[in-house]
Write a protein that holds these residues in place. Structure first.
Motif, PDB file in Angstrom:
ATOM      1  N   LEU A 119       0.811  -1.228   0.000  1.00 26.88           N
ATOM      2  CA  LEU A 119       0.000   0.000   0.000  1.00 26.88           C
ATOM      3  C   LEU A 119       0.843   1.277   0.000  1.00 26.88           C
ATOM      4  O   LEU A 119       0.422   2.279   0.577  1.00 26.88           O
ATOM      5  CB  LEU A 119      -0.916   0.020   1.232  1.00 26.88           C
ATOM      6  N   ARG A 120       1.992   1.266  -0.573  1.00 26.40           N
ATOM      7  CA  ARG A 120       2.820   2.478  -0.654  1.00 26.40           C
ATOM      8  C   ARG A 120       2.990   3.150   0.711  1.00 26.40           C
ATOM      9  O   ARG A 120       2.860   4.367   0.852  1.00 26.40           O
ATOM     10  CB  ARG A 120       2.190   3.508  -1.604  1.00 26.40           C
ATOM     11  N   GLY A 121       3.206   2.354   1.743  1.00 28.31           N
ATOM     12  CA  GLY A 121       3.481   2.929   3.065  1.00 28.31           C
ATOM     13  C   GLY A 121       2.262   3.383   3.844  1.00 28.31           C
ATOM     14  O   GLY A 121       2.395   3.879   4.964  1.00 28.31           O
ATOM     15  N   LEU A 122       1.060   3.210   3.306  1.00 28.28           N
ATOM     16  CA  LEU A 122      -0.142   3.581   4.071  1.00 28.28           C
ATOM     17  C   LEU A 122      -0.294   2.635   5.251  1.00 28.28           C
ATOM     18  O   LEU A 122       0.041   1.454   5.146  1.00 28.28           O
ATOM     19  CB  LEU A 122      -1.397   3.459   3.200  1.00 28.28           C
ATOM     20  N   ARG A 123      -0.837   3.134   6.331  1.00 28.33           N
ATOM     21  CA  ARG A 123      -1.089   2.276   7.492  1.00 28.33           C
ATOM     22  C   ARG A 123      -2.578   2.342   7.839  1.00 28.33           C
ATOM     23  O   ARG A 123      -3.017   3.207   8.600  1.00 28.33           O
ATOM     24  CB  ARG A 123      -0.234   2.712   8.680  1.00 28.33           C
ATOM     25  N   PRO A 124      -3.362   1.455   7.233  1.00 32.55           N
ATOM     26  CA  PRO A 124      -4.806   1.485   7.491  1.00 32.55           C
ATOM     27  C   PRO A 124      -5.122   1.268   8.968  1.00 32.55           C
ATOM     28  O   PRO A 124      -4.401   0.529   9.656  1.00 32.55           O
ATOM     29  CB  PRO A 124      -5.341   0.321   6.642  1.00 32.55           C
ATOM     30  N   SER A 125      -6.194   1.905   9.425  1.00 36.66           N
ATOM     31  CA  SER A 125      -6.654   1.695  10.807  1.00 36.66           C
ATOM     32  C   SER A 125      -7.300   0.316  10.914  1.00 36.66           C
ATOM     33  O   SER A 125      -7.588  -0.328   9.890  1.00 36.66           O
ATOM     34  CB  SER A 125      -7.684   2.761  11.175  1.00 36.66           C
ATOM     35  N   LEU A 126      -7.582  -0.110  12.141  1.00 43.62           N
ATOM     36  CA  LEU A 126      -8.251  -1.400  12.327  1.00 43.62           C
ATOM     37  C   LEU A 126      -9.634  -1.391  11.654  1.00 43.62           C
ATOM     38  O   LEU A 126     -10.066  -2.398  11.077  1.00 43.62           O
ATOM     39  CB  LEU A 126      -8.385  -1.732  13.813  1.00 43.62           C
ATOM     40  N   ASP A 127     -10.316  -0.262  11.703  1.00 44.38           N
ATOM     41  CA  ASP A 127     -11.634  -0.193  11.041  1.00 44.38           C
ATOM     42  C   ASP A 127     -11.493  -0.293   9.526  1.00 44.38           C
ATOM     43  O   ASP A 127     -12.346  -0.874   8.850  1.00 44.38           O
ATOM     44  CB  ASP A 127     -12.351   1.108  11.418  1.00 44.38           C
ATOM     45  N   GLU A 128     -10.432   0.280   8.992  1.00 40.27           N
ATOM     46  CA  GLU A 128     -10.222   0.205   7.538  1.00 40.27           C
ATOM     47  C   GLU A 128      -9.856  -1.228   7.128  1.00 40.27           C
ATOM     48  O   GLU A 128     -10.316  -1.720   6.087  1.00 40.27           O
ATOM     49  CB  GLU A 128      -9.159   1.214   7.113  1.00 40.27           C
ATOM     50  N   LEU A 129      -9.059  -1.907   7.948  1.00 40.04           N
ATOM     51  CA  LEU A 129      -8.747  -3.321   7.666  1.00 40.04           C
ATOM     52  C   LEU A 129     -10.024  -4.163   7.731  1.00 40.04           C
ATOM     53  O   LEU A 129     -10.241  -5.065   6.912  1.00 40.04           O
ATOM     54  CB  LEU A 129      -7.710  -3.845   8.655  1.00 40.04           C
ATOM     55  N   LYS A 130     -10.842  -3.861   8.712  1.00 40.25           N
ATOM     56  CA  LYS A 130     -12.129  -4.562   8.875  1.00 40.25           C
ATOM     57  C   LYS A 130     -12.966  -4.408   7.602  1.00 40.25           C
ATOM     58  O   LYS A 130     -13.544  -5.378   7.103  1.00 40.25           O
ATOM     59  CB  LYS A 130     -12.836  -3.936  10.079  1.00 40.25           C
ATOM     60  N   ALA A 131     -13.011  -3.197   7.068  1.00 37.82           N
ATOM     61  CA  ALA A 131     -13.807  -2.926   5.862  1.00 37.82           C
ATOM     62  C   ALA A 131     -13.211  -3.610   4.637  1.00 37.82           C
ATOM     63  O   ALA A 131     -13.935  -4.157   3.797  1.00 37.82           O
ATOM     64  CB  ALA A 131     -13.886  -1.423   5.626  1.00 37.82           C
ATOM     65  N   LEU A 132     -11.891  -3.591   4.532  1.00 33.70           N
ATOM     66  CA  LEU A 132     -11.204  -4.221   3.399  1.00 33.70           C
ATOM     67  C   LEU A 132     -11.508  -5.722   3.360  1.00 33.70           C
ATOM     68  O   LEU A 132     -11.911  -6.273   2.331  1.00 33.70           O
ATOM     69  CB  LEU A 132      -9.689  -3.981   3.531  1.00 33.70           C
ATOM     70  N   GLY A 133     -11.315  -6.377   4.492  1.00 36.23           N
ATOM     71  CA  GLY A 133     -11.524  -7.830   4.557  1.00 36.23           C
ATOM     72  C   GLY A 133     -12.979  -8.198   4.330  1.00 36.23           C
ATOM     73  O   GLY A 133     -13.286  -9.169   3.638  1.00 36.23           O
TER      74      GLY A 133
END
Ligand code: F3S
Length: 390
Positions: free
Chosen positions: A216-230
């Motif tokens: 992700l080019r150094g982005l650090r998704p939040s736990l909520d963003e990881l939750k949404a991605l998955g």
């Protein structure tokens, strides 16, 4: 499949008919998938809770069981808010059957928390390396990918069998060899909020049941963003495990067979192909909102009144813990519903078009909810509920 003496005894019915039937389910699955043996699980999350999905046959099956769970076990969302079902527009008949279903689970010793985000309310359910038997696809994805635990996506009966026996068959995502990346996804765009759902919606459709590894080019998704991605990948494909480089517990990417690149254009196309225009309801909280998400929604609604129905779905324990935020959200006329969601509740059938910020809801609503769906960012969803747009 190898069974210990104790397991063999259960299989032969030495500990009663219910456990015999449960062991039969586990052994059948183990045989189908070539499991060598059973493995103890730390916790279970059980699907098959909404009466809309299980119907009378499912309710009878659960009610028939004479046993108690032996590991911490909680439930997937039900078909209604167990307290405020009338406000959802749920009829008495459905409510009665849903309550019977919940009572049947309670009798088995299952903890009555109906949520797809068990990890947001109980820390002790899963840790890195633990074997689990979880059912709900976004929870499975989060457990495997973000926590680093190990679970297949269990069906309702196999999850319940694992809860009552305390074990599951050792195959699939319990094994190292099935947890290697199959696809490298290079994302060449900044991402925020619902972009992760849009990205997941896109990648799930490409990778199907593979294991994507995101760079992700150094982005650090939040736990909520990881939750949404998955959640979105589990719905548009059947992704149960993914990695984000330098963020989730990850193996080396070297094994990935293929590489794809996704830029801003592809993300924008997901939004463009699923416009929210004409929505008669806006629904947030798929997967169930965290406290941080409730806080953001409350901030965006502060001092305003919604003109369209706005539903916010969360776990009851999260709502109880953040009762001030729930009150602030409801001050605007929006409604916070617990124990349920926009996909598994029959209450959404009265709407024709729903706007959501969730890639998973976007994928499931037309088929499972019978409602057309559009995808927008959280801010835009709230603007629509306030009728600043459309
Ligand atoms: Fe959860 Fe319902 Fe979405 S179960 S992940 S809120 S479809």
């Amino acid at each position: 499949m190898y069974l210990s003496r104790e397991e063999e005894g259960i299989y032969q019915g030495e500990r009663g008919e219910t456990l015999r039937r449960m062991m039969e389910i586990l052994v059948a699955l183990g045989d189908i998938y070539g499991a060598e043996k059973l493995v103890p699980v730390r916790s279970v999350q059980i699907a098959g809770v909404s009466y809309k999905n299980i119907g009378e046959a499912g309710l009878e099956w659960i009610s028939d069981l004479q046993c108690s769970v032996v590991v911490p076990s909680i439930l997937n969302p039900a078909g209604m808010d167990l307290c405020r079902w009338k406000q959802m527009g749920i009829g008495e008949g459905f409510a009665l059957k849903q309550k019977e279903t919940i009572e049947a689970y309670r009798k088995l010793g299952v903890t009555i928390d109906c949520t797809c985000t068990p990890y947001q309310i109980y820390e002790g359910l899963a840790a890195k390396g633990d074997h689990l038997a979880w059912s709900e696809s976004s929870a499975v994805s989060y457990a495997n990918s973000v926590i680093g635990a190990r679970t297949n996506r269990e069906g309702g009966p196999s999850a319940l069998a694992a809860a009552l026996v305390g074990k599951t068959a050792l195959y699939g995502y319990h094994l190292d060899e099935n947890r290697l990346p199959t696809l490298l996804v290079k994302v060449e765009s900044d991402l925020r909020g619902s972009d992760y759902g849009a990205l997941g919606f896109l990648v799930g459709g490409i990778v199907k049941d593979g294991v994507p590894f995101f760079r992700l080019r150094g982005l650090r998704p939040s736990l909520d963003e990881l939750k949404a991605l998955g959640a979105a990948m589990a719905a548009s494909g059947s992704v149960a495990l993914y990695y984000v480089e330098d963020v989730t517990p990850a193996p080396a990417v070297g094994q990935a067979e293929e590489t794809i690149c996704i830029g801003r254009k592809e993300i924008e196309e997901v939004y463009a192909q699923h416009p929210g225009g004409g929505a008669d309801v806006v629904a947030l909280g798929c997967p169930h909102c965290s406290g941080q998400e409730l806080e953001k929604i409350a901030r965006l609604l502060q001092g305003k009144k919604v003109q369209k129905e706005l539903w916010v779905c969360t776990a009851r324990k999260i709502a109880d813990k953040h009762s001030d935020l729930v009150a602030a959200i409801e001050e605007s006329g929006a409604q916070v519903f617990c124990d349920t969601c926009m996909v598994v509740s029959p209450a959404t059938e009265r709407f024709s078009r729903m706007m959501t910020s969730s890639g998973k809801a976007l994928a499931y609503l037309p088929g499972l909810g019978g409602v057309k769906a559009g995808l927008e960012s959280l801010e835009e969803c709230i603007d629509v509920a306030l009728e600043r747009r459309y």
